[in-house]
Design a protein around this motif. Structure first.
Motif, PDB file in Angstrom:
ATOM      1  N   VAL A 200     -11.380   2.368   0.320  1.00 51.48           N
ATOM      2  CA  VAL A 200     -11.168   3.663   0.982  1.00 51.48           C
ATOM      3  C   VAL A 200      -9.705   4.067   0.817  1.00 51.48           C
ATOM      4  CG1 VAL A 200     -12.914   3.185   2.747  1.00 51.48           C
ATOM      5  CG2 VAL A 200     -10.532   2.731   3.235  1.00 51.48           C
ATOM      6  N   LYS A 201      -9.454   5.368   1.020  1.00 50.85           N
ATOM      7  CA  LYS A 201      -8.077   5.863   1.003  1.00 50.85           C
ATOM      8  C   LYS A 201      -7.515   5.708   2.406  1.00 50.85           C
ATOM      9  CE  LYS A 201      -9.105   8.896  -2.818  1.00 50.85           C
ATOM     10  NZ  LYS A 201      -9.203  10.210  -3.411  1.00 50.85           N
ATOM     11  N   SER A 202      -6.511   4.828   2.557  1.00 51.05           N
ATOM     12  CA  SER A 202      -6.013   4.531   3.901  1.00 51.05           C
ATOM     13  C   SER A 202      -5.184   5.675   4.475  1.00 51.05           C
ATOM     14  CB  SER A 202      -5.203   3.230   3.894  1.00 51.05           C
ATOM     15  OG  SER A 202      -4.080   3.357   3.049  1.00 51.05           O
ATOM     16  N   CYS A 203      -4.856   6.686   3.638  1.00 54.11           N
ATOM     17  CA  CYS A 203      -4.150   7.864   4.151  1.00 54.11           C
ATOM     18  C   CYS A 203      -5.127   8.850   4.765  1.00 54.11           C
ATOM     19  CB  CYS A 203      -3.397   8.563   3.025  1.00 54.11           C
ATOM     20  SG  CYS A 203      -4.495   9.422   1.879  1.00 54.11           S
ATOM     21  N   THR A 204      -6.434   8.592   4.618  1.00 56.10           N
ATOM     22  CA  THR A 204      -7.441   9.528   5.108  1.00 56.10           C
ATOM     23  C   THR A 204      -8.404   8.792   6.046  1.00 56.10           C
ATOM     24  OG1 THR A 204      -7.147  10.636   2.990  1.00 56.10           O
ATOM     25  CG2 THR A 204      -8.955  11.430   4.319  1.00 56.10           C
TER      26      THR A 204
ATOM     27  N   THR B 242       0.866  -1.181   0.000  1.00 55.77           N
ATOM     28  CA  THR B 242       0.000   0.000   0.000  1.00 55.77           C
ATOM     29  C   THR B 242       0.900   1.228   0.000  1.00 55.77           C
ATOM     30  OG1 THR B 242      -1.670  -1.246   1.206  1.00 55.77           O
ATOM     31  CG2 THR B 242      -1.872   1.151   1.246  1.00 55.77           C
ATOM     32  N   HIS B 243       0.747   2.098  -1.005  1.00 53.36           N
ATOM     33  CA  HIS B 243       1.676   3.209  -1.180  1.00 53.36           C
ATOM     34  C   HIS B 243       1.098   4.537  -0.708  1.00 53.36           C
ATOM     35  CE1 HIS B 243       3.886   0.862  -4.599  1.00 53.36           C
ATOM     36  NE2 HIS B 243       4.131   0.385  -3.402  1.00 53.36           N
ATOM     37  N   ILE B 244       1.999   5.507  -0.561  1.00 53.65           N
ATOM     38  CA  ILE B 244       1.604   6.877  -0.233  1.00 53.65           C
ATOM     39  C   ILE B 244       2.107   7.753  -1.369  1.00 53.65           C
ATOM     40  CG2 ILE B 244       1.846   8.812   1.368  1.00 53.65           C
ATOM     41  CD1 ILE B 244       2.574   6.719   3.536  1.00 53.65           C
ATOM     42  N   GLY B 245       1.183   8.402  -2.085  1.00 47.05           N
ATOM     43  CA  GLY B 245       1.603   9.181  -3.247  1.00 47.05           C
ATOM     44  C   GLY B 245       1.349  10.655  -3.134  1.00 47.05           C
ATOM     45  N   CYS B 246       0.663  11.093  -2.077  1.00 46.80           N
ATOM     46  CA  CYS B 246       0.348  12.523  -1.980  1.00 46.80           C
ATOM     47  C   CYS B 246       0.051  12.902  -0.542  1.00 46.80           C
ATOM     48  CB  CYS B 246      -0.868  12.862  -2.861  1.00 46.80           C
ATOM     49  SG  CYS B 246      -2.436  12.224  -2.205  1.00 46.80           S
ATOM     50  N   ASP B 247      -0.111  14.217  -0.315  1.00 45.65           N
ATOM     51  CA  ASP B 247      -0.481  14.725   1.012  1.00 45.65           C
ATOM     52  C   ASP B 247      -1.909  15.243   1.019  1.00 45.65           C
ATOM     53  OD1 ASP B 247       2.043  14.267   1.923  1.00 45.65           O
ATOM     54  OD2 ASP B 247       2.741  16.326   1.648  1.00 45.65           O
ATOM     55  N   THR B 248      -2.625  15.061  -0.091  1.00 47.22           N
ATOM     56  CA  THR B 248      -3.896  15.769  -0.249  1.00 47.22           C
ATOM     57  C   THR B 248      -5.084  14.845  -0.508  1.00 47.22           C
ATOM     58  OG1 THR B 248      -3.220  16.063  -2.546  1.00 47.22           O
ATOM     59  CG2 THR B 248      -2.869  17.934  -1.078  1.00 47.22           C
ATOM     60  N   SER B 249      -4.924  13.546  -0.277  1.00 44.84           N
ATOM     61  CA  SER B 249      -6.018  12.579  -0.427  1.00 44.84           C
ATOM     62  C   SER B 249      -6.526  12.479  -1.865  1.00 44.84           C
ATOM     63  CB  SER B 249      -7.195  12.933   0.501  1.00 44.84           C
ATOM     64  OG  SER B 249      -6.740  13.095   1.814  1.00 44.84           O
ATOM     65  N   GLN B 250      -5.661  12.775  -2.831  1.00 45.11           N
ATOM     66  CA  GLN B 250      -6.136  12.831  -4.213  1.00 45.11           C
ATOM     67  C   GLN B 250      -5.622  11.714  -5.113  1.00 45.11           C
ATOM     68  OE1 GLN B 250      -5.150  16.744  -5.614  1.00 45.11           O
ATOM     69  NE2 GLN B 250      -6.993  17.651  -4.758  1.00 45.11           N
ATOM     70  N   CYS B 251      -4.534  11.003  -4.734  1.00 49.84           N
ATOM     71  CA  CYS B 251      -3.861  10.165  -5.728  1.00 49.84           C
ATOM     72  C   CYS B 251      -4.335   8.715  -5.759  1.00 49.84           C
ATOM     73  CB  CYS B 251      -2.358  10.203  -5.515  1.00 49.84           C
ATOM     74  SG  CYS B 251      -1.818   9.178  -4.129  1.00 49.84           S
ATOM     75  N   GLY B 252      -4.860   8.196  -4.640  1.00 48.70           N
ATOM     76  CA  GLY B 252      -5.390   6.835  -4.624  1.00 48.70           C
ATOM     77  C   GLY B 252      -4.345   5.729  -4.533  1.00 48.70           C
ATOM     78  N   ALA B 253      -3.067   6.056  -4.357  1.00 49.93           N
ATOM     79  CA  ALA B 253      -2.031   5.010  -4.254  1.00 49.93           C
ATOM     80  C   ALA B 253      -2.229   4.155  -3.000  1.00 49.93           C
ATOM     81  CB  ALA B 253      -0.643   5.649  -4.234  1.00 49.93           C
ATOM     82  N   CYS B 254      -2.996   4.673  -2.043  1.00 50.95           N
ATOM     83  CA  CYS B 254      -3.131   4.059  -0.726  1.00 50.95           C
ATOM     84  C   CYS B 254      -4.438   3.277  -0.567  1.00 50.95           C
ATOM     85  CB  CYS B 254      -3.115   5.171   0.311  1.00 50.95           C
ATOM     86  SG  CYS B 254      -4.526   6.280   0.053  1.00 50.95           S
ATOM     87  N   VAL B 255      -5.175   3.027  -1.657  1.00 48.96           N
ATOM     88  CA  VAL B 255      -6.513   2.430  -1.521  1.00 48.96           C
ATOM     89  C   VAL B 255      -6.431   0.991  -1.011  1.00 48.96           C
ATOM     90  CG1 VAL B 255      -8.605   1.702  -2.761  1.00 48.96           C
ATOM     91  CG2 VAL B 255      -7.583   3.942  -3.234  1.00 48.96           C
TER      92      VAL B 255
HETATM   93  S1  FES Z   1      -1.732   8.774  -0.514  1.00 50.63           S
HETATM   94 FE1  FES Z   1      -2.628   9.942  -2.091  1.00 50.63          FE
HETATM   95  S2  FES Z   1      -4.744   9.531  -1.749  1.00 50.63           S
HETATM   96 FE2  FES Z   1      -3.822   8.442  -0.142  1.00 50.63          FE
END
Ligand code: FES
Ligand SMILES: Cc1cc2nc3c(=O)[nH]c(=O)nc-3n(C[C@H](O)[C@H](O)[C@H](O)COP(=O)(O)OP(=O)(O)OC[C@H]3O[C@@H](n4cnc5c(N)ncnc54)[C@H](O)[C@@H]3O)c2cc1C
Ligand code: FES
Lengths: 286, 160
Positions: free
Chosen positions: B57-61, B36-49
């Motif tokens: 869900v977005k696991s970063c949010t 599960t990756h982290i691609g952004c700080d703004t909950s927009q990229c979806g790398a963490c789904v």
């Molecule tokens: S890390 Fe980019 S949406 Fe979760």
């Protein structure tokens, strides 16, 4: 992107959540879907010392549709999006919700959270204004209902008092001759509204007898467009009548300008999207 | 610290976590599930789904504490008995990735999409993956990969 530390509570009833909010006062924030609050906390734009997570308060979830539509504050966008009776009772809401963010945002984000947050680019404020909804809240002084028209007071600001929690949203289901629609110009990455327009119309004997239009995204808060409404009422709702009325969209409104769209561009888009929403609403009302 | 019990890819874990710990950091740093990756700080990229109780869900949010009692599936939990999931196979067959950074989130989001809509049009695939950004592929092969998986899943079901 790590939030500042906080204490976490997950009450299972509204009464418990209200008590916790009362106890912790200004230091506490309600956590709903977390899709506005957690991003702000990660960027340290918000740093509440207490989070009261209301996801386990079952009484705040659910949709009821008969003559009146009632949507619990903790109902997710996904639940609204996939509710067939609601889409019939208020097509504008179905239009708007299907365009919010993406599937993952819609799986978590809630209608109550969106209204409480009052983001100037959020979609739902325009819809609740156009359907003349009531926003039901409960707080230290008991329950009360706030008309959507009185709810949004400024950018990110609402008529909610400290200690109050939104519990539900209600409005009248559309009947025969009534139609509504939502149209937006989305930001290409986030899908938030650069400009969004919600329209409701009632047609009787080929004439527009009632109309409400609201614009979001363009200014600091979502606003009713009374000049558009007045210009359309009494007409036959033809494409020409709609174009003439929609030309008043954005009149008297303060416009926001940013790297995505200038003030001038947003003002022009208000007219375009008001027209699109109205044409669709009229088509549905006929 | 708060104690949580979660089931991740079928394995139960009980952990002590800080309330502010994001689910994505819990998965990557506490459970060493770095798919599960982290691609952004703004909950927009979806790398963490990931999926929580079957829903993407977005696991970063999402906070780890919010998942107490939940069933979580990550990209590591998608293959069964060494057999790639049809979506994983589709991304392989149709070159649905270049650098691969977006792929785990893309696949987890597509899995949720296919559950709701087993036979999506290309348009519906694109709309369904709006929450996932890819900086390499231009999306065309991702759409093909998802279509491949949908067809394969339909064929397997018909054969059963
Ligand atoms: S890390 Fe980019 S949406 Fe979760
Ligand atoms: C990538 C991304 C794209 C998005 N795109 C869009 C979009 O296109 N259109 C759109 O409209 N929105 C969009 N959103 C916002 C999304 O819809 C949010 O979920 C929503 O605005 C906030 O709802 P929430 O349930 O997540 O609230 P939270 O983030 O949990 O809370 C927001 C605020 O409201 C308060 N609050 C929450 N619930 C209540 C309640 N019941 N009573 C009182 N106060 C409460 C909280 O304390 C907090 O201050 C997007 C978000 C993201 C991350
Ligand atoms: S393959 Fe590189 S970001 Fe998608």
């Amino acid at each position: 992107m790590i939030p500042a530390p906080f204490d976490y509570y997950a009450p299972t009833s509204l009464a418990e959540a209200l008590t916790l909010l009362q106890q912790h006062g200004d230091d506490a924030k309600i956590l709903a879907g977390g899709h506005s609050l957690l991003p702000a906390m990660k960027l340290r734009l918000a740093a509440p010392s207490v989070l009261i997570d209301i996801n386990r308060v079952a009484e705040l979830r659910g949709i009821k549709v008969n003559g009146t539509v009632e949507i619990g504050a903790m109902t997710t966008w996904s639940a609204i999006e996939h509710h067939a009776a609601l889409a019939k009772a208020c097509p504008a809401m179905a239009d708007a919700v299907g365009l919010i963010g993406d599937i993952q945002v819609r799986n978590r984000g809630t209608i109550g959270g969106s209204l409480a947050h009052a983001d100037p680019a959020a979609d739902m404020p325009a819809v609740v204004l156009a359907v003349d909804a009531q926003i039901h809240v409960e707080g230290p002084n008991g329950p009360r209902a706030i008309a959507a028209a009185d709810f949004f007071t400024d950018m990110l600001s609402t008529a909610l008092e400290p200690g109050e929690i939104i519990t539900a949203i209600t409005f009248t289901s559309h009947g025969p001759g009534e139609g509504s629609a939502y149209a937006k110009f989305p930001h290409p990455a986030s899908r938030y509204a650069i400009v969004g327009a919600a329209a409701y119309v009632k047609m009787e004997n080929g004439q527009v007898t009632a109309c409400r239009v609201a614009i979001t995204g363009a200014g600091p808060k979502a606003e009713r467009q009374t000049a558009v409404e007045q210009a359309l009422i009494g007409t036959d709702g033809s494409a020409d009548a709609v174009a003439a009325a929609a030309a008043h969209a954005g009149e008297g409104m303060e416009m926001l300008g940013d790297i995505h769209a200038s003030e001038e561009y947003r003002r022009a888009m208000c007219k375009v999207y008001a027209k699109r929403a109205l044409l669709k609403a009229i088509e549905r009302a006929r | 610290m708060t104690t949580i019990t979660v089931t991740v890819n079928g394995v139960r874990y009980t952990s002590e976590v800080e309330p502010r710990l994001l689910l994505v950091h819990y998965l990557r740093e506490h459970l060493n599930l770095t798919g599960t990756h982290i691609g952004c700080d703004t909950s927009q990229c979806g790398a963490c789904v990931v999926h929580i109780n079957g829903v993407s869900v977005k696991s970063c949010t999402t906070l780890a504490v919010q998942c107490d009692g939940a069933e979580i599936t990550t990209i590591e939990g998608l293959a069964h008995n060494g057999q790639l999931h049809p979506l994983q196979e589709g991304f392989w067959e149709k070159h649905g990735l270049q650098c691969g950074f977006c792929t785990p989130g893309m696949i987890m989001a597509a899995a949720d999409l296919l559950k709701r809509n087993p036979n999506p049009t290309d348009e519906e695939i694109r709309h369904g993956l709006e929450g996932n950004l890819c900086r390499c592929t231009g999306y065309e092969n991702i759409v093909r990969a998802v279509r491949y998986a949908a067809e394969k899943m339909a064929a397997t079901q018909a054969a059963d």
